[in-house]
Design a protein around this motif. Sequence first.
Motif, short mmCIF file in Angstrom:
data_model
loop_
_atom_site.label_atom_id
_atom_site.label_comp_id
_atom_site.label_asym_id
_atom_site.label_seq_id
_atom_site.Cartn_x
_atom_site.Cartn_y
_atom_site.Cartn_z
N THR A 160 0.38 -0.85 0.10
CA THR A 160 -0.12 -0.33 0.39
C THR A 160 0.87 1.36 -0.28
N ASN A 161 2.11 1.32 -0.15
CA ASN A 161 2.96 2.12 -0.38
C ASN A 161 2.80 2.96 1.48
N THR A 162 2.74 2.26 2.46
CA THR A 162 3.14 3.07 3.54
C THR A 162 3.94 3.09 4.21
N GLU A 163 4.65 3.68 4.07
CA GLU A 163 5.84 4.52 4.87
C GLU A 163 6.06 4.94 6.71
N PHE A 164 5.02 4.79 6.52
CA PHE A 164 5.19 4.69 8.54
C PHE A 164 3.67 4.30 8.76
N SER A 186 -3.17 7.41 11.39
CA SER A 186 -3.06 6.00 10.41
C SER A 186 -1.66 5.36 10.40
N PRO A 187 -2.02 4.73 9.19
CA PRO A 187 -3.67 3.92 8.60
C PRO A 187 -4.22 3.50 9.45
N ILE A 234 -3.63 -3.51 7.94
CA ILE A 234 -3.84 -2.63 7.60
C ILE A 234 -5.14 -2.77 6.87
N CYS A 235 -6.88 -1.96 7.47
CA CYS A 235 -6.75 -2.29 6.56
C CYS A 235 -7.84 -1.84 5.30
N ARG A 236 -8.60 -2.57 4.25
CA ARG A 236 -8.69 -2.85 2.44
C ARG A 236 -10.15 -1.86 2.16
#
Length: 274
Positions: A160-164, A186-187, A234-236
């Motif tokens: 998800t390209n979540t950096e942190f 977040s996320p 991570i919720c999608r």
Amino acid sequence: MATLLRKIGLIRLHNRDTEDPKHHHNHRGGGGGQQSASLRGKGGAKSGGHKPQQQHPAGGAGDASPGPGKGKGKRAAELAQRDKPPQPAAGAGGSLVPAARQQHCTQVRSRRLMKELQDIARLSDRFISVELVDESLFDWNVKLHQVDKDSVLWQDMKETNTEFILLNLTFPDNFPFSPPFMRVLSPRLENGYVLDGGAICMELLTPRGWSSAYTVEAVMRQFAASLVKGQGRICRKAGKSKKSFSRKEAEATFKSLVKTHEKYGWVTPPVSDG
């Protein structure tokens, strides 16, 4: 005149002989009406319960003390004045001590948090980073950059390209002796001991489980371990993933879970696992 004086003397002598010896001694010692009033209960019991006001004839030489009515009123006034709490001097209100204590707590909290910031800035692995909220030393946004790279959560972050993972920490007045309030911003996460509003189920974040020796870095490492052990993801889900966490909801959830776990126990991993 001599006969009259002798009669008065005989009357006084007769009265003295009927008084309690202690009571009589107080009059001879010059104690006056106030001392006789303080011993009325004892003197009356020993002398057959005669009334103190009848001990002195009106107008007698020993009648320097006020009468029964006046004596009681004066004594009551003196007792009331004695028992009245002292009034603080002008400009020396009771708020000085709390104010000094508050100032001391602020200094302790500030020094501790400044040291924490310096230590985090020196981390070689860039595990976390900190941003002050509105330049307040007591309100931090903390970025968690790493979790276990073998975990599904780490895979979610990559996909998800979540950096942190962003968290907020607010530090109470008596920190480090009380824990910060910590929540996820977040996320939007599922499981991993992250609950409604972004509240976090960890015993060390409660007054009962907290120790002043815990650092922010240690708390964050424990949180990262909890996420993995709790199978955080991570919720999608469409719609739900965009819904942001709420501080009010997080506070209510945390308060509720603390009550529940204090009754049934805690299941988060120990600090050593962090």
